[in-house]
Design an enzyme around this catalytic site. Structure first.
Site, PDB file in Angstrom:
ATOM      1  CB  CYS A 103       3.672  46.486  25.231  1.00 13.51           C
ATOM      2  SG  CYS A 103       5.346  47.153  25.371  1.00 13.51           S
TER       3      CYS A 103
ATOM      4  CG  HIS B 195       4.366  43.696  21.553  1.00 16.56           C
ATOM      5  ND1 HIS B 195       3.374  44.636  21.526  1.00 16.56           N
ATOM      6  CD2 HIS B 195       5.426  44.302  22.135  1.00 16.56           C
ATOM      7  CE1 HIS B 195       3.797  45.767  22.059  1.00 16.56           C
ATOM      8  NE2 HIS B 195       5.049  45.587  22.441  1.00 16.56           N
TER       9      HIS B 195
ATOM     10  CD  GLU C 182       0.600  43.269  19.732  1.00 15.36           C
ATOM     11  OE1 GLU C 182       0.761  42.317  20.533  1.00 15.36           O
ATOM     12  OE2 GLU C 182       1.134  44.381  19.901  1.00 15.36           O
TER      13      GLU C 182
END
Lengths: 980, 288
Positions: free
Chosen positions: B118, B243, B245
């Site tokens: 990002c 994202h 994660e």
């Protein structure tokens, strides 16, 4: 000052923003053919100039050359008809300018000195034919006169020279000293000082409202008489801040009638919590209630979570973006300032605004001067402000709501909340306790002080009128605060570098330092040490300024070097401004002269007690006259399109609700994407537990029955959490009263009943209040287009926010219907309770029968559903709220994109049955295999209504009442805010 | 109406490997400071994948208190560095270039990995670390403002568009985007080279893995050719807008409640981890 001024204009080769921006401007009624956006940087220096080559280097640093081009000191030349430039007024925070300055400093390894800066502005180049009036109006939609400067030029005026470089530097020439104020004057004049402010000796003008009444002014006069001297301006301003309704909650603290001698807060809010905590004994979930910046409950054996909800109504009325932004970053600081510093982990929002399709045409001044912002402008601004605050700070914003009523058109309500997480202990130190010690240094860390936000605390204690000070407006700088927050909660706290911390909110350092001084009984401040944005501020302004992004800390002498070098390494400005003492006094010096010397007991407890009298008159409203339509298809579609029922997903998706990695149940749910009533977030990695948030708000019930209104809000806030699987005994609640005209006995009578409702229902459910806030004068006084005086008051509004701990998030359920063939139940009873309902509003009425509440019965019912959820017997659950059962069924169907076949009992008018807002109800879907086990647990409370399946929602009661494709329901639900 | 047809989607249920993962000796450095905000969850996911990570403030690298050369993976995590002022990632990239450039070049010369997620991808793009054709670190791509004109937070599906160290064994990723500027733009020549040299790592797609064809909401920002992430020529640097994660557990996925219910009815056991872990296992696996 600045002698070298350069202007860099940046544009995209193909600007991706134009399509949306152009259509937005067109949607506001301006027939423009084409639009170009130019980002402008104005660099103003005095000690060195930049050569042409250096300006090329600077330009290159400010763009991405793949898609952007820049021009240094050359105006952009493309075809256009009008140029509109919007920049900032002097002293307004310019975040982009500050970043550009740092980049330039880094690149050339230099430091800008005071007075040197980079200022940003945006240039709109418009093609089209607009009349001069339209052009001015377009300018007004792009710029807020309180924070922006606006320059409009035609193509001819623009010529070859373009726009002028404008350097919005602050020039102040007032005498920066403290002045004495003579209070030995007639009471009428004394009252006038309290109402309109001290007369400035240099300008002869009033400095702005102190919001002190005559009784308070008299107590102040007597105090200084007993001290044998006249007070200084800073002393009076300081007392006004500390005693403000905003800080001391005088209405909630005052004795009321004969039966509430200790005031509403102690009698109804604090007493409820005390009683619940005592009754829960070992199972008490509270750690810190009411005393700190946030309230805290137990998360597990290791962690605690905090919650706090603030309002930022008056600033948001004037500058919706800046007001909402500072509202959310302000409440973030209530988290960082809890205990020794909790980490903000979830943001929460709520907006009460006028219908965005309504133009109130009201003015703060006569002759159509100072028009108030339209509900649409306010909505756009506050939505963006909270978004920028949360997104830039890396705090997820899953939970929130929006409520429309034109009584909020004069003054919107903007609620901003933050949940924090923190270990309960670190190295044997309880992190939720703090105490400054005599000898500790007073350190202010974060942003610098300017004139922004002066009189914020006293101003929000007054109704909004033409004399509202523009300095009450401020723009936040989330990145400065992010740096501060990171270094405090991720580094300094666990290094044990300070003994106490609090945030600078209302009243600035005058309140934060004096508040912390209570912990050790004294403080001594050297005000000239406070770092300023610009010179020329008077001591009283520095003392009460509400400039953002600042925390005040108590740092022990031996830790100071370590603390300061850590701050320096993170580029967070920190300054010692004095020391804590045990003198019993708050002493302030300015360049060696004592300008304030007040006993702490007078400062904090000297405010005269009031005795308020209330009255209450039960109002009755005509019941709407209508008969039940033969079919309810059209009614259902109209209900789904009501602004208080339909989707406001455009807000949810522009708020990052996944950062920090804890997303479990988000703001929109199901493949049909329906906004949920509650969300669930993991805040501690590797724990099975999660934090649930929900809320309840029923302003339409207030004028009918404030007591039951409070009950409805509490039940709804709790029920939202029960539906996702949060057990009742882990739930705590927060109260935010936003009242109107609180000097009127009738309004106070409503307030008293609502507070009593809070006590009764919180105690009955066993859910403690852990934090609360009130805002008592949400009234607008101004004029209509014909100069008639107009007062617009918000309906008495009580927001109950709830927080609870889910024991195992893998067992939580979302709201969407999931599998064809599942059974649909309503849990709970439906009565004919439509007073203040959305359905009666649709019919053009109000009615009188608001929902009643039997909390003891509901407690058992909620326990049953919690058990059923923990055994994983339920596929979906959704609380019945505004709009009633019919709307809940439709939302569950839309979320799952699955039809339902429903049969309702025939003992009530079908439209009333479907849209009654009776409390305590849920819609759940259950797999057929779990039917018996589910019914055994939920017993007689669960009524089987039908099955999930097909493409239509079909509702029958003897005959078919309604048969609509889910696609049509979906369209209706999403139509009103499509395009926002 | 953008309703995804989830029922017809393939059963991409993610991983079953849940045994404790052995930690490797190599360490990762996760950048922080000035508004970067996803460093903690990024550290958490790396630990779960078997690699220790230090969160290091950029000023500690600049002051020499920490050294990049002690690490094998460099991560620029998500965030809002400098509030996206002067273009997302631009100001942070300037800070890196003006202060840490030589250390960074040395790091890139070694057998090391770089990941930008990002805001991290926006930083990599502004540093020219991707695509870095011919090891020329100049800006060849831009992550422009989204076509919707504002930040967009929603779950998206991604599919690998190249076989490289990051995409091994991945059929689909399903994770949030949360950005205002992710609209990838570049010249025709750059696009051609990205494709020819197999540097497009992930593209946005529909739930059933058919391409998004630029259509909202599957392609959430208007990115050219649905590009969600690209690598450097040698594949060791990955920049990715979404994202993964943030959705490493099954319960982090947008559609988990529905999936769970469907699995239970079929008697399939419900996983605890999501498919998104594989990306990080791949990165850590590079050093095993």
């Amino acid at each position: 000052m600045e002698s070298c001024v350069h202007r860099i204009e940046v544009h995209y080769s193909t600007d991706p923003r134009l399509k949306m921006r152009t259509s937005r401007i067109r949607s506001l009624g301006f027939q423009i053919d084409e639009l170009h956006l130019i980002d402008v940087y104005t660099i103003a220096t005095s000690t060195r100039d930049f050569s042409k080559t250096e300006l090329e280097d600077i330009g290159t640093q400010l763009v991405n050359p793949v898609v952007q081009k820049f021009l240094a000191d050359i105006p952009t030349k493309i075809p256009f008809d009008y140029a509109i430039e919007v920049g900032f007024l002097p002293g307004v925070t310019d975040n982009v300018g500050a970043t550009a300055r740092q980049t330039i400093e880094d690149f050339f390894s230099l430091k800008f000195i005071e007075g040197e800066a980079v200022y940003t502005s945006q240039l709109f180049l418009v093609c089209g034919t607009l009349s001069p009036a339209e052009l001015q109006k377009l300018g007004a939609t792009l710029a807020n006169p309180l924070v922006n400067r606006l320059l409009i030029r035609t193509r001819a005026e623009y010529g070859d020279k373009g726009m002028d470089p404008v350097v919005p530097v602050v020039h102040l020439d007032e005498l920066p000293t403290a002045e004495t104020v003579n209070l030995d004057i007639e009471d009428t004049e004394l009252a006038r000082i309290g109402k309109e402010g001290i007369v400035d000796s240099s300008t002869g003008q009033r400095r702005g409202p102190l919001a002190l009444d005559l009784a308070q002014m008299q107590v102040i006069r007597n105090y200084f008489e007993s001290q044998g001297r006249m007070p200084t301006d800073i002393e009076i301003e300081s007392l006004a801040q500390t005693w403000s309704e905003h800080c001391k909650h005088t209405i909630f603290a005052s004795a009321m009638d004969d039966d509430v001698p200790n005031g509403l807060y102690k009698t109804f809010i604090q007493a409820a919590t005390n009683k619940i905590r005592a009754e829960k004994g070992d199972k008490d979930i509270c750690l810190t209630v009411f005393t700190d910046n946030s309230g805290a409950i137990i998360f597990d054996d290791t962690y605690l979570v905090t919650h706090k909800v603030e309002t930022h109504n008056s600033p948001s009325a004037l500058d919706p973006f800046g007001g909402a932004l500072t509202g959310i970053v302000g409440v973030n600081r209530d988290t960082i300032g809890f205990g020794l510093g909790a980490k903000p982990c979830i943001n929460f929002y709520g907006y009460c605004v006028g219908d965005p399709d309504y133009d109130p045409a009201l003015f703060r001044g006569k002759n159509k001067s100072m028009p108030i912002l339209s509900p649409r402008q306010i909505l756009d601004g506050v939505v963006r402000g909270v978004g920028v605050g949360g997104n830039c700070s890396g705090i997820p914003t899953p939970q929130g709501w929006c409520w429309f009523d034109n009584r909020y058109a004069g003054k919107p309500l903007v609620f901003a909340g933050t949940v924090g997480v923190m270990p309960r202990e670190h190295s044997g130190r309880k992190l939720y306790e703090k105490e400054a010690a005599p000898g500790d240094l007073i350190v202010v860390a974060g942003g610098r002080v300017g004139k922004d936000g002066i009189h914020g605390a006293t101003f929000s204690s007054e109704a909004l009128d033409p004399k509202s000070p523009v300095t009450a407006v401020q723009i936040g700088d989330p990145i400065t605060q992010k740096k501060l927050s990171d270094v405090i909660v991720k580094e300094a706290r666990d290094l044990d570098l300070y003994r106490s911390i609090t945030d600078n909110g209302a009243g600035g350092i005058s309140c934060s330092v004096a508040e912390m001084a209570k912990e050790c009984n004294g403080c001594h401040v050297y005000l000239d040490k406070v770092p300023l944005k610009y010179h020329g501020m008077a001591p009283w302004e520095i003392w009460i300024s509400e400039s953002q992004e600042r925390m005040t800390l108590a740092v022990p002498k031996e830790k100071l070097d370590a603390f300061m070098s850590l701050m320096q390494s993170r580029e967070v400005e920190a300054t010692v401004i004095g020391k804590f003492t045990d003198s019993g006094k708050c002493v302030v010096e300015w360049h060696g002269n004592v300008v304030m010397d007040i006993g702490l007991d007078f400062l904090h407890d000297g405010v005269p007690k009031k005795h308020l009298a209330t009255t209450y008159t039960q109002k009755t409203y005509p019941e709407p006259e209508s008969s039940c339509p033969d079919r309810l298809d059209a009614t259902m579609l109209s209900m789904l399109q009501r602004k208080n029922i339909c989707s406001k997903e455009f807000i949810s998706i522009q708020y990052d609700h996944t950062v920090q990695g804890g997303h479990v149940l988000g703001p929109v749910q199901g493949i049909g994407r329906v906004q949920a009533e509650a969300t669930l977030t993991k805040v501690v990695p590797n724990s099975k537990k999660g934090v649930g948030l929900s809320q309840g708000l029923f302003p339409t019930y207030s004028e009918i029955d404030p007591y039951l209104m409070a009950g409805a809000a509490i039940d709804t806030a709790i029920r939202g959490l029960i539906a996702i699987g949060v057990p009742l005994d882990t739930i705590a609640i927060l109260d935010n009263f936003c009242w109107c005209s609180s000097d009127e006995p009738e309004r106070l009578g409503q307030l008293k009943l609502a507070a009593l409702g809070c006590y009764d229902y919180a105690v009955a459910f066993g859910t403690p209040f852990i934090s609360g806030k009130d805002s008592m004068y949400n009234d607008f006084s101004g004029f209509d287009a014909d100069d008639n005086p107009v007062k617009v008051s918000v309906p008495p509004t009580l927001l109950i926010s709830s927080i609870g701990i889910h024991p195992d998030v893998t067992k939580s359920v979302s709201m969407d219907a999931k599998i064809k063939g599942d059974l649909v139940y309503v849990i709970g009873e439906t009565a004919e309770e439509l007073g203040g309902s959305e359905y009666f509003a649709l019919l053009g009425g109000i009615g009188n029968t608001v929902p009643k509440l039997d909390a003891a019965l509901l407690k058992t019912r909620y326990g049953g559903l919690t058990d059923a959820l923990s055994y994983e017997l339920v596929a979906s659950a959704f609380p019945v709220s505004h709009g009633g059962l019919g709307i809940a069924l439709a939302k569950v169907a839309i979320a799952g994109q699955l039809g339902m076949d429903i049969t309702i009992p025939s003992n009530m008018r079908p439209d009333y049955y479907l849209f009654s807002e009776s409390l305590g109800r849920f819609v759940v879907t259950v797999a057929p295999d779990h039917k018996r086990a589910f019914e055994r647990i939920c017993g007689a409370d669960a009524h089987l209504l039908g099955r999930v399946g097909g493409k239509d929602l079909r509702i029958t009661s003897g005959k078919i009442l309604l048969d609509l494709p889910v696609a049509d329901l979906t369209n209706a639900y999403k139509a009103p805010f499509r395009g926002y | 109406m953008a309703v995804a047809v989830q029922q017809n989607a393939p059963q991409v249920t993610g991983l079953t490997r849940q045994s404790a993962t052995a930690m490797i000796d190599e360490k990762a450095l996760i950048m922080s400071g000035f508004g970067i905000n996803s460093e903690m969850e990024t550290k958490e996911v790396l630990t779960r994948a078997g690699m220790d990570a230090d969160i290091v403030h950029i000023n500690d690298l600049i002051a020499g208190r920490k050294r990049l050369s002690e690490y094998r993976m460099l991560i620029f995590p998500g965030g809002f560095s400098y509030g996206d002022d002067t273009g997302a990632g631009n100001a942070y990239a300037n800070r890196v270039r003006n202060n840490l450039w030589d250390d960074l070049l040395e790091f890139l010369d070694g057998d090391n990995l770089v990941l930008g997620i990002c805001n991290g991808f926006q930083i990599l793009a502004n540093l020219g670390l991707v695509p870095a054709f011919d090891k020329h670190f100049k800006r060849d791509i831009a992550l422009m403002p989204n076509q919707s004109g504002r930040l967009e937070c929603r779950f998206v599906s991604l599919k690998p568009a190249a076989d490289n160290l990051w995409t091994k064994g991945i059929e689909r990723l399903y994770c949030p985007v949360a950005h205002g500027e992710g609209n990838l733009s570049c010249s025709k020549e750059t696009l051609l080279r990205l494709k020819r040299q197999k540097m497009i790592a992930f593209t946005y797609c529909q739930e059933d893995l058919t391409p998004a064809y630029g259509k909202y909401p599957w392609n959430p920002n208007g990115s050219v050719e649905d590009i969600a992430g690209i690598t450097s020529v040698d594949g060791k640097v990955l920049g990715l807008m979404p994202h993964p994660e943030r959705a490493i557990e099954f319960v982090n996925l947008y559609d988990w409640p529905l999936r769970k219910e469907m699995m239970r009815r079929k008697g399939v056991s419900v996983p605890t981890e999501s498919m998104n872990m594989q990306l990080f296992r791949n990165a850590v696996g590079y050093f095993r």
